[in-house]
Design an enzyme around this catalytic site. Structure first.
Site, PDB file in Angstrom:
ATOM      1  CG  ASP A 162       9.328  39.548  53.195  1.00 17.72           C
ATOM      2  OD1 ASP A 162       9.343  38.702  54.107  1.00 17.72           O
ATOM      3  OD2 ASP A 162      10.248  39.681  52.372  1.00 17.72           O
ATOM      4  CB  ALA A 163      10.724  40.428  57.916  1.00 21.44           C
TER       5      ALA A 163
END
Length: 300
Positions: A162-163
């Site tokens: 995920d970012a």
């Protein structure tokens, strides 16, 4: 001269994340330490089944075999005592895993030893250990322990992130939670050319990228970012990676859509997310781990 870990990618993994120890753990939780000790001793010669992190470890260690060079070091970091660890050692030997270093803390927190072993990534099923690792500045993930047998590629290590709050700091996510989507989008567009700050797994991504470069002709590693951002707010992500001089092989801007099917298609050996809503769902199709927030940085 003592062996240095500086030139290796060092992964520390708990015995429960590497092997399926749920029966033994249930004995511990229900009946206590003495019953757990007796259970482990009575099952000492029984080989443990692979756990959630097994294939990831197996594939990472294969890099050393393929390149005929020591590039990856895996250390089993267990809360077991010395006398209850023989089953783990027997299982390592049974599967032919080239793991020779172990830390057995006899019930005490294992995270205090991460620095001593130069760990770049710590994977565990113990939430306290993972939280302490994150708070101490180490890349760490709380592995979702499932009974699923994952269908994963054996010829390549595939890692997905995920970012926000994983590779990058949770600052932008905090704006989203406090002020809503419109404020988040406005902030990301206004700051498109301002690099995002490093998050808890950024250092691990740098280590992984270095290993990927060292083995690039063999195509042994593939990375992906799977984020709820859309393409417009995603431009800041791409520009940040460029400023970090990091190449990520695949990027998915999903605009809030579910991540599970993308991760299944990507075939991740492990996926890291900061939220159970994404990580738990992903764990039904690929090995997954939750990255806790550092103390005081939780978006509210």
């Amino acid at each position: 001269m003592p062996v240095s870990f500086d030139d290796y990618l060092v992964v520390g993994i708990s015995s429960r994340a590497l092997f399926n120890l749920e029966d033994a753990n249930n004995v511990f939780e229900q009946d206590g330490l003495e019953a757990y000790r007796d259970y482990q001793l009575s099952h000492e010669n029984e080989i443990l089944e692979p756990g959630t992190g097994f294939t990831l470890v197996q594939n990472l260690l294969s890099i050393n075999t393929i390149t005929n060079k020591k590039l990856v070091e895996v250390i089993v970091m267990s809360r077991n005592s010395a006398e209850t660890s023989l089953r783990i050692i027997h299982s390592l030997d049974h599967y032919g895993l080239d793991i020779n270093r172990m830390a057995m803390s006899g019930g005490e927190t294992i995270s205090r030893y991460l620095d001593a072993f130069g760990v770049d990534l710590f994977l565990s099923c113990n939430e306290d250990d993972v939280n302490q690792a994150i708070n101490s500045g180490f890349a760490a993930g709380l592995v979702y322990n499932t009974d699923r047998i994952y269908d994963q590629p054996a010829d390549q290590i595939r890692i997905a992130f995920d970012a926000d709050a994983v590779l990058f700091s949770p600052e932008s996510e905090r704006i989203f939670k406090q002020k809503g989507l419109d404020a988040f989008v406005e902030n990301e567009l206004v700051n498109e050319d301002v690099a995002l700050k490093k998050g808890p797994l950024a250092k691990f991504l740098f280590c992984l990228s270095n290993l990927q470069q060292n083995t690039k002709d063999l195509h042994l590693i593939r990375t992906a970012i799977v984020t709820s951002r859309d393409k417009n707010t995603g431009k800041r992500v791409l520009k940040t990676l460029r400023k970090w001089n990091i190449d990520v092989d695949e990027v998915f801007f999903l605009q809030g859509a579910g991540k599970t099917e993308v991760l299944k298609s990507f075939g991740a050996n492990i996926f890291f997310d900061d939220q159970d809503i994404h990580g738990l769902g992903a764990s039904q199709v690929v090995p997954s781990a939750r990255v806790p927030y550092k103390k005081g940085q939780e978006p509210k």
